[in-house]
Scaffold this active site. Structure first.
Site, PDB file in Angstrom:
ATOM      1  N   TRP A  58     -48.034 -20.310 -57.907  1.00  0.00           N
ATOM      2  CA  TRP A  58     -48.297 -21.434 -58.816  1.00  0.00           C
ATOM      3  C   TRP A  58     -48.817 -22.637 -58.057  1.00  0.00           C
ATOM      4  O   TRP A  58     -49.709 -23.346 -58.537  1.00  0.00           O
ATOM      5  CB  TRP A  58     -47.053 -21.769 -59.639  1.00  0.00           C
ATOM      6  CG  TRP A  58     -46.671 -20.648 -60.551  1.00  0.00           C
ATOM      7  CD1 TRP A  58     -45.558 -19.869 -60.473  1.00  0.00           C
ATOM      8  CD2 TRP A  58     -47.431 -20.136 -61.660  1.00  0.00           C
ATOM      9  NE1 TRP A  58     -45.576 -18.921 -61.468  1.00  0.00           N
ATOM     10  CE2 TRP A  58     -46.700 -19.060 -62.204  1.00  0.00           C
ATOM     11  CE3 TRP A  58     -48.660 -20.481 -62.244  1.00  0.00           C
ATOM     12  CZ2 TRP A  58     -47.151 -18.323 -63.313  1.00  0.00           C
ATOM     13  CZ3 TRP A  58     -49.105 -19.751 -63.343  1.00  0.00           C
ATOM     14  CH2 TRP A  58     -48.361 -18.687 -63.854  1.00  0.00           C
ATOM     15  N   ASP A  82     -44.011 -29.720 -59.896  1.00  0.00           N
ATOM     16  CA  ASP A  82     -43.994 -28.693 -60.940  1.00  0.00           C
ATOM     17  C   ASP A  82     -42.560 -28.156 -60.987  1.00  0.00           C
ATOM     18  O   ASP A  82     -42.129 -27.427 -60.095  1.00  0.00           O
ATOM     19  CB  ASP A  82     -44.987 -27.582 -60.558  1.00  0.00           C
ATOM     20  CG  ASP A  82     -44.983 -26.434 -61.572  1.00  0.00           C
ATOM     21  OD1 ASP A  82     -44.151 -26.453 -62.505  1.00  0.00           O
ATOM     22  OD2 ASP A  82     -45.817 -25.519 -61.410  1.00  0.00           O
ATOM     23  N   LYS A 111     -38.836 -21.878 -69.914  1.00  0.00           N
ATOM     24  CA  LYS A 111     -37.798 -21.278 -69.055  1.00  0.00           C
ATOM     25  C   LYS A 111     -36.453 -21.972 -69.300  1.00  0.00           C
ATOM     26  O   LYS A 111     -35.542 -21.376 -69.844  1.00  0.00           O
ATOM     27  CB  LYS A 111     -38.219 -21.336 -67.600  1.00  0.00           C
ATOM     28  CG  LYS A 111     -39.492 -20.523 -67.360  1.00  0.00           C
ATOM     29  CD  LYS A 111     -40.244 -20.991 -66.153  1.00  0.00           C
ATOM     30  CE  LYS A 111     -41.695 -20.602 -66.164  1.00  0.00           C
ATOM     31  NZ  LYS A 111     -41.966 -19.178 -66.266  1.00  0.00           N
TER      32      LYS A 111
HETATM   33  C1  PLP Z   1     -43.590 -22.771 -61.469  1.00  0.00           C
HETATM   34  C2  PLP Z   1     -44.553 -22.482 -62.575  1.00  0.00           C
HETATM   35  N1  PLP Z   1     -45.622 -23.285 -62.757  1.00  0.00           N
HETATM   36  C3  PLP Z   1     -46.512 -23.061 -63.731  1.00  0.00           C
HETATM   37  C4  PLP Z   1     -46.395 -21.994 -64.577  1.00  0.00           C
HETATM   38  C5  PLP Z   1     -47.425 -21.772 -65.651  1.00  0.00           C
HETATM   39  O1  PLP Z   1     -46.927 -22.234 -66.833  1.00  0.00           O
HETATM   40  P1  PLP Z   1     -47.736 -22.117 -68.219  1.00  0.00           P
HETATM   41  O2  PLP Z   1     -47.733 -20.674 -68.587  1.00  0.00           O
HETATM   42  O3  PLP Z   1     -46.921 -22.983 -69.129  1.00  0.00           O
HETATM   43  O4  PLP Z   1     -49.106 -22.651 -68.002  1.00  0.00           O
HETATM   44  C6  PLP Z   1     -45.299 -21.128 -64.443  1.00  0.00           C
HETATM   45  C7  PLP Z   1     -45.147 -19.986 -65.371  1.00  0.00           C
HETATM   46  O5  PLP Z   1     -44.419 -19.056 -65.163  1.00  0.00           O
HETATM   47  C8  PLP Z   1     -44.375 -21.372 -63.408  1.00  0.00           C
HETATM   48  O6  PLP Z   1     -43.326 -20.560 -63.226  1.00  0.00           O
END
Ligand code: PLP
Length: 361
Positions: free
Chosen positions: A103, A172, A196
């Site tokens: 991510w 994040d 989550k």
């Molecule tokens: C740490 C993290 N950042 C970003 C995301 C992406 O999130 P989204 O699907 O809401 O764009 C996730 C999704 O699992 C994640 O675990």
């Protein structure tokens, strides 16, 4: 009532049962309106009550000072990967990033696409992102330092946040927000997809310090500017009302049923210790993250071979333990033990793991 399984999904993930029951209870007639929450105006006093209560509860839980704003956006945490550099890296400035996993890499890629100046000051890619880097130095003139507080796929988590002096931290927190208390003062912006620890998919929470709100340039489309949402209390356009409503109920559950983030952290620690202690004593299962970087939210582990991993996930599901497959990019197994996953679920998982190892080891 239909049987519910122990849900270890990485996201969308388990929601607290009392929250689901409350949604069910008031779904057809929300607070005597004769309509469901999905049918009322986002400009009605009823909906604004929900939204404002969610903001108040989040601020209380995180002990945010008055100069933080809470915004409800759409586009997932992934849209923050580009909104952040777009809004916060001004002409002539540069941002620092720490690369701790898939991510974080995606966040860095968006800064690259936008051709915004940025530096990756530390990375754990050399060992498959199995640890949180130490001993890096932050550029004192950076617009911000971006970190991923919990690496959902690799099963690592910052044990404490990096010291960045006057450089605002941007985090994040999609997979560990509200799992533990922390001091928000060094943060300029915190973001999290709700699916989550906060609620259902469809809404992204952004907590932003007021001094970070100025747009880098008026060239930014209206819907991609933080100030648009800050000025209109997240009601510039139609927000994801149902998702925000469920988030409000989850926040109420953490405050009123759990008793706040101190208790939440203790419960999460208990769950994580139970499973990690078992893995550490086992010859059959092997944790993938370094001990000092392990996530209390996503427990990643391997079995002796891939065919056993496949069998483990399938057999677990037959026993009512779902969502244990590792992310497709890394393989292996993963138990996501977010706030709403109870200690009973983790006990059942550990019991199953013991029996599976005895039979297949
Ligand atoms: C740490 C993290 N950042 C970003 C995301 C992406 O999130 P989204 O699907 O809401 O764009 C996730 C999704 O699992 C994640 O675990």
């Amino acid at each position: 009532m239909a049987a519910r399984i122990h849900n270890f999904n990485p996201g969308p993930a388990a929601l607290p049962l009392p929250v689901l029951e409350e949604v069910k209870e008031e779904f057809l007639d929300f607070k005597g309106s004769g309509m469901s929450i999905a049918e009322i105006s986002h400009r009605s006093a009823l909906f604004e009550g929900v939204l404002n209560d969610a903001v108040k509860r989040l601020k209380r839980l995180l002990k945010l000072s008055d100069n933080f704003r809470v915004l409800f956006l759409q586009g997932g945490a992934s849209s923050q990967f580009f909104m952040i550099p777009m809004n916060l890296i001004l002409e002539g400035s540069s941002a620092d990033y720490i690369n701790t996993g898939s991510w974080a890499k995606k966040a860095i890629k968006e800064a690259q696409i936008l051709k915004k100046a940025h530096k990756v000051i530390a990375s754990s890619e050399d060992r498959n992102f199995s640890y949180i880097p130490k001993g890096f130095s932050v550029n004192t003139d950076a617009a911000y330092l971006h970190i991923t507080s919990n690496n959902t796929i690799e099963g690592t988590q910052w044990p404490s946040f990096p010291q960045a002096g006057n450089v605002p931290l941007v985090a994040d927190m999609s997979s560990d927000i509200l799992s533990r208390p922390f001091d928000a003062a060094p943060f300029g912006l915190i973001y999290a997809g709700a699916q989550k620890n906060l609620g259902p998919a469809g809404v992204t929470i952004v907590i932003i310090r007021e001094d970070m709100l100025d747009p880098a340039s008026l060239d930014i489309p209206t819907m991609l500017r933080y100030s648009t949402f800050a000025e209109k209390n997240s009601l510039y356009n139609t927000p994801p009302c149902v998702a925000i409503y469920v988030v409000q109920l989850v926040l109420k559950w953490i405050e009123e049923t759990i008793g706040g983030l101190g208790v939440m952290e203790r419960l999460n620690r208990e769950k994580a210790d139970l499973i990690y202690n078992f893995i550490d004593r086992s010859e059959f299962y092997k944790g993938t993250a370094d001990l000092d970087s392990r996530s209390a939210m996503n427990v990643t582990f391997r079995l002796p071979d891939e065919s056993l991993e496949k069998k483990f996930v399938a057999d677990a599901l037959k026993e009512g333990l779902g969502g244990l497959k590792g992310h497709r990019s890394v393989g292996g197994c993963r138990a996501s033990i977010y706030n709403a996953v109870g200690i009973d679920a983790v006990r059942s998982l550990v019991d199953f793991m013991k029996v599976f190892a005895e039979k297949n080891g």
